[in-house]
Motif scaffolding. Structure first.
Motif, PDB file in Angstrom:
ATOM      1  N   GLY A  62       0.764  -1.240   0.000  1.00  0.00           N
ATOM      2  CA  GLY A  62       0.000   0.000   0.000  1.00  0.00           C
ATOM      3  C   GLY A  62       0.790   1.281   0.000  1.00  0.00           C
ATOM      4  O   GLY A  62       0.216   2.356   0.158  1.00  0.00           O
ATOM      5  N   PHE A  63       2.106   1.223  -0.194  1.00  0.00           N
ATOM      6  CA  PHE A  63       2.900   2.446  -0.221  1.00  0.00           C
ATOM      7  C   PHE A  63       2.748   3.128  -1.575  1.00  0.00           C
ATOM      8  O   PHE A  63       2.606   2.464  -2.607  1.00  0.00           O
ATOM      9  CB  PHE A  63       4.371   2.144   0.059  1.00  0.00           C
ATOM     10  N   PRO A  64       2.777   4.470  -1.598  1.00  0.00           N
ATOM     11  CA  PRO A  64       2.653   5.190  -2.868  1.00  0.00           C
ATOM     12  C   PRO A  64       3.736   4.771  -3.859  1.00  0.00           C
ATOM     13  O   PRO A  64       4.843   4.382  -3.470  1.00  0.00           O
ATOM     14  CB  PRO A  64       2.823   6.661  -2.457  1.00  0.00           C
ATOM     15  N   ASP A  65       3.417   4.855  -5.141  1.00  0.00           N
ATOM     16  CA  ASP A  65       4.347   4.404  -6.177  1.00  0.00           C
ATOM     17  C   ASP A  65       5.669   5.156  -6.170  1.00  0.00           C
ATOM     18  O   ASP A  65       6.666   4.653  -6.682  1.00  0.00           O
ATOM     19  CB  ASP A  65       3.695   4.526  -7.557  1.00  0.00           C
ATOM     20  N   MET A  66       5.680   6.373  -5.592  1.00  0.00           N
ATOM     21  CA  MET A  66       6.930   7.133  -5.593  1.00  0.00           C
ATOM     22  C   MET A  66       8.030   6.417  -4.795  1.00  0.00           C
ATOM     23  O   MET A  66       9.217   6.645  -5.001  1.00  0.00           O
ATOM     24  CB  MET A  66       6.704   8.525  -5.019  1.00  0.00           C
ATOM     25  N   TYR A  67       7.629   5.525  -3.875  1.00  0.00           N
ATOM     26  CA  TYR A  67       8.631   4.783  -3.107  1.00  0.00           C
ATOM     27  C   TYR A  67       9.275   3.673  -3.927  1.00  0.00           C
ATOM     28  O   TYR A  67      10.304   3.130  -3.536  1.00  0.00           O
ATOM     29  CB  TYR A  67       8.000   4.193  -1.848  1.00  0.00           C
ATOM     30  N   LYS A  70      -3.365  -3.164  -6.014  1.00  0.00           N
ATOM     31  CA  LYS A  70      -3.242  -4.616  -5.856  1.00  0.00           C
ATOM     32  C   LYS A  70      -3.675  -5.054  -4.469  1.00  0.00           C
ATOM     33  O   LYS A  70      -4.362  -6.075  -4.305  1.00  0.00           O
ATOM     34  CB  LYS A  70      -1.802  -5.062  -6.119  1.00  0.00           C
ATOM     35  N   ALA A  71      -3.283  -4.279  -3.456  1.00  0.00           N
ATOM     36  CA  ALA A  71      -3.622  -4.647  -2.080  1.00  0.00           C
ATOM     37  C   ALA A  71      -5.127  -4.642  -1.853  1.00  0.00           C
ATOM     38  O   ALA A  71      -5.648  -5.453  -1.075  1.00  0.00           O
ATOM     39  CB  ALA A  71      -2.935  -3.701  -1.107  1.00  0.00           C
ATOM     40  N   GLY A 111      -9.676 -12.101  -3.890  1.00  0.00           N
ATOM     41  CA  GLY A 111     -10.126 -13.273  -3.140  1.00  0.00           C
ATOM     42  C   GLY A 111      -9.329 -13.456  -1.863  1.00  0.00           C
ATOM     43  O   GLY A 111      -8.783 -12.516  -1.292  1.00  0.00           O
ATOM     44  N   LYS A 112      -9.205 -14.684  -1.407  1.00  0.00           N
ATOM     45  CA  LYS A 112      -8.490 -14.978  -0.168  1.00  0.00           C
ATOM     46  C   LYS A 112      -6.995 -14.806  -0.375  1.00  0.00           C
ATOM     47  O   LYS A 112      -6.428 -15.297  -1.338  1.00  0.00           O
ATOM     48  CB  LYS A 112      -8.798 -16.407   0.281  1.00  0.00           C
ATOM     49  N   LEU A 113      -6.353 -14.086   0.528  1.00  0.00           N
ATOM     50  CA  LEU A 113      -4.919 -13.816   0.430  1.00  0.00           C
ATOM     51  C   LEU A 113      -4.150 -14.660   1.441  1.00  0.00           C
ATOM     52  O   LEU A 113      -4.615 -14.889   2.558  1.00  0.00           O
ATOM     53  CB  LEU A 113      -4.647 -12.331   0.696  1.00  0.00           C
ATOM     54  N   ASP A 114      -2.966 -15.093   1.045  1.00  0.00           N
ATOM     55  CA  ASP A 114      -2.094 -15.850   1.948  1.00  0.00           C
ATOM     56  C   ASP A 114      -0.730 -15.157   1.976  1.00  0.00           C
ATOM     57  O   ASP A 114      -0.002 -15.152   0.995  1.00  0.00           O
ATOM     58  CB  ASP A 114      -1.946 -17.288   1.467  1.00  0.00           C
ATOM     59  N   LEU A 115      -0.402 -14.563   3.121  1.00  0.00           N
ATOM     60  CA  LEU A 115       0.850 -13.819   3.269  1.00  0.00           C
ATOM     61  C   LEU A 115       1.809 -14.491   4.249  1.00  0.00           C
ATOM     62  O   LEU A 115       2.807 -13.891   4.638  1.00  0.00           O
ATOM     63  CB  LEU A 115       0.541 -12.393   3.761  1.00  0.00           C
ATOM     64  N   GLN A 116       1.527 -15.714   4.605  1.00  0.00           N
ATOM     65  CA  GLN A 116       2.292 -16.355   5.684  1.00  0.00           C
ATOM     66  C   GLN A 116       3.732 -16.670   5.315  1.00  0.00           C
ATOM     67  O   GLN A 116       4.558 -16.890   6.192  1.00  0.00           O
ATOM     68  CB  GLN A 116       1.583 -17.634   6.122  1.00  0.00           C
ATOM     69  N   ARG A 117       4.060 -16.709   4.031  1.00  0.00           N
ATOM     70  CA  ARG A 117       5.454 -17.014   3.653  1.00  0.00           C
ATOM     71  C   ARG A 117       6.383 -15.835   3.877  1.00  0.00           C
ATOM     72  O   ARG A 117       7.606 -15.989   3.878  1.00  0.00           O
ATOM     73  CB  ARG A 117       5.524 -17.459   2.203  1.00  0.00           C
ATOM     74  N   TYR A 118       5.825 -14.637   4.065  1.00  0.00           N
ATOM     75  CA  TYR A 118       6.665 -13.446   4.246  1.00  0.00           C
ATOM     76  C   TYR A 118       7.136 -13.345   5.696  1.00  0.00           C
ATOM     77  O   TYR A 118       6.357 -13.507   6.630  1.00  0.00           O
ATOM     78  CB  TYR A 118       5.900 -12.184   3.863  1.00  0.00           C
ATOM     79  N   PRO A 164     -10.335  -8.876   3.334  1.00  0.00           N
ATOM     80  CA  PRO A 164      -9.381  -9.955   2.993  1.00  0.00           C
ATOM     81  C   PRO A 164      -7.937  -9.625   3.359  1.00  0.00           C
ATOM     82  O   PRO A 164      -7.208 -10.489   3.836  1.00  0.00           O
ATOM     83  CB  PRO A 164      -9.548 -10.096   1.467  1.00  0.00           C
ATOM     84  N   LEU A 165      -7.535  -8.354   3.132  1.00  0.00           N
ATOM     85  CA  LEU A 165      -6.158  -7.964   3.447  1.00  0.00           C
ATOM     86  C   LEU A 165      -5.918  -7.982   4.948  1.00  0.00           C
ATOM     87  O   LEU A 165      -4.896  -8.504   5.422  1.00  0.00           O
ATOM     88  CB  LEU A 165      -5.859  -6.572   2.872  1.00  0.00           C
ATOM     89  N   LYS A 166      -6.858  -7.438   5.706  1.00  0.00           N
ATOM     90  CA  LYS A 166      -6.708  -7.421   7.159  1.00  0.00           C
ATOM     91  C   LYS A 166      -6.644  -8.846   7.712  1.00  0.00           C
ATOM     92  O   LYS A 166      -5.792  -9.162   8.559  1.00  0.00           O
ATOM     93  CB  LYS A 166      -7.873  -6.665   7.793  1.00  0.00           C
ATOM     94  N   ALA A 167      -7.524  -9.720   7.216  1.00  0.00           N
ATOM     95  CA  ALA A 167      -7.526 -11.108   7.683  1.00  0.00           C
ATOM     96  C   ALA A 167      -6.209 -11.798   7.357  1.00  0.00           C
ATOM     97  O   ALA A 167      -5.665 -12.552   8.178  1.00  0.00           O
ATOM     98  CB  ALA A 167      -8.698 -11.860   7.050  1.00  0.00           C
ATOM     99  N   ALA A 168      -5.677 -11.533   6.169  1.00  0.00           N
ATOM    100  CA  ALA A 168      -4.411 -12.166   5.763  1.00  0.00           C
ATOM    101  C   ALA A 168      -3.254 -11.667   6.610  1.00  0.00           C
ATOM    102  O   ALA A 168      -2.358 -12.446   6.974  1.00  0.00           O
ATOM    103  CB  ALA A 168      -4.153 -11.888   4.289  1.00  0.00           C
ATOM    104  N   LEU A 169      -3.238 -10.380   6.927  1.00  0.00           N
ATOM    105  CA  LEU A 169      -2.177  -9.826   7.757  1.00  0.00           C
ATOM    106  C   LEU A 169      -2.223 -10.398   9.177  1.00  0.00           C
ATOM    107  O   LEU A 169      -1.188 -10.753   9.753  1.00  0.00           O
ATOM    108  CB  LEU A 169      -2.292  -8.297   7.797  1.00  0.00           C
ATOM    109  N   LEU A 170      -3.418 -10.488   9.743  1.00  0.00           N
ATOM    110  CA  LEU A 170      -3.558 -11.040  11.094  1.00  0.00           C
ATOM    111  C   LEU A 170      -3.165 -12.519  11.128  1.00  0.00           C
ATOM    112  O   LEU A 170      -2.524 -12.977  12.077  1.00  0.00           O
ATOM    113  CB  LEU A 170      -4.994 -10.855  11.583  1.00  0.00           C
ATOM    114  N   LYS A 171      -3.522 -13.240  10.084  1.00  0.00           N
ATOM    115  CA  LYS A 171      -3.150 -14.657  10.028  1.00  0.00           C
ATOM    116  C   LYS A 171      -1.640 -14.811   9.889  1.00  0.00           C
ATOM    117  O   LYS A 171      -1.038 -15.725  10.475  1.00  0.00           O
ATOM    118  CB  LYS A 171      -3.864 -15.329   8.854  1.00  0.00           C
TER     119      LYS A 171
END
Length: 284
Positions: free
Chosen positions: A39-44, A66-67, A73-80, A96-103
């Motif tokens: 979610g960071f601005p593209d300038m970064y 994208k975020a 759909g369902k996001l899986d961020l656990q590999r990070y 979906p993003l909040k749920a994936a981050l908490l998981k």
């Protein structure tokens, strides 16, 4: 016999292709990034890409589109291992993003919200800003190519287990003069003018042009400012470009320009007066 030989060769070829495919897949899996920016601005992107090139640190980058993609759909961020989340957004995180981050947090990922005080509003984040993640805010706030490179090394070493030297953040000024031909940022008009004269750029008696909002150097985005400075110099002007906001007016008064180019949105100077402040007497 020939048919049997052909079939045998074809079988070996197929096995070889399978082996190569498995090797490529294994290499991809072993080397895929374990750091994510969300979610960071593209300038970064420019600054992070430059830091990655200089350090070899790899990461994935999800912009807000994208975020927040409703079709994701369902996001899986656990590999990070480390997930940086922009807290500059005003709207809540999508479900979906909040749920994936908490998981991911529950699975052992470190979710780091920048700035830290936005973590409560977004209801995610488990970074220890008093301990392990203490340097992160300074790397990010001081910014600039060197700090972002150090920030990526820190993240790779601390969160991804890479063998990289961790160096402390380098303080950068909030206000100052930006010269494209110097690695130093000058915080006083006298120091800038001394450098400008020694650089050979100063033209005695020539008109002076002043540019504000030269903040892009902290994000690795200086092309626009550089072109303006060099264009005015090629037309016979002495030029000063400043960044920050608190000292914009005082810098302008001290430089005493013949022309002032403001690139800010809205009011030129957020003080008790706008451009009228330039009409006040200046010490000789």
């Amino acid at each position: 016999m020939r048919l049997q030989g052909w079939k045998k060769a074809a079988g070996y070829t197929a096995l070889g292709l399978v082996a190569v495919t498995l090797l490529v897949a294994g290499y991809w899996y072993a080397t895929r990034p374990v750091i994510l920016f969300v979610g960071f601005p593209d300038m970064y992107r420019i600054l992070l890409a430059e830091g990655s090139k200089n350090t070899g640190s790899r990461y994935d980058y999800w912009n807000s589109e994208k975020a927040d993609d409703p079709k994701a759909g369902k996001l899986d961020l656990q590999r990070y291992k480390a997930i940086y989340v922009s807290g500059r957004r005003m709207e809540p995180l999508t479900a979906p993003l909040k749920a994936a981050l908490l998981k991911a947090q529950e699975a052992g990922s470190t979710v780091i919200v920048l700035p830290p005080d936005a973590a409560g509003r977004l209801e995610v984040g488990n970074a220890d800003f008093e301990g392990r993640e203490k340097p992160v805010t300074e790397y990010w706030n001081y910014s600039g190519p060197e700090n972002i490179a150090r920030f990526l090394r820190f993240t790779a070493a601390v969160h991804a287990g890479k063998r990289m030297e961790v160096e402390p953040p380098v303080p950068t000024p909030e206000d100052g003069y930006y010269p494209p031909d110097s690695t130093e940022m000058f915080t006083t008009t006298d120091r800038y003018m001394d450098w400008y004269r020694r650089s050979g750029k100063w033209r005695e008696g020539a008109p002076k042009a002043y540019l504000d909002f030269a903040n892009g150097w902290k994000l690795g985005m200086t092309a626009g400012t550089d072109v303006l400075i060099r264009t005015f110099e090629s037309r016979g002007f002495n030029v000063a470009a400043t960044f920050g906001g608190e000292k914009t007016a005082s810098y302008a008064r001290e430089f005493q320009p013949d022309i002032l180019i403001s690139r800010k949105h809205g009011r030129w100077y957020a003080g008790p007066a706008g451009v009228e402040i330039l009409e006040k007497p200046t010490k000789a």
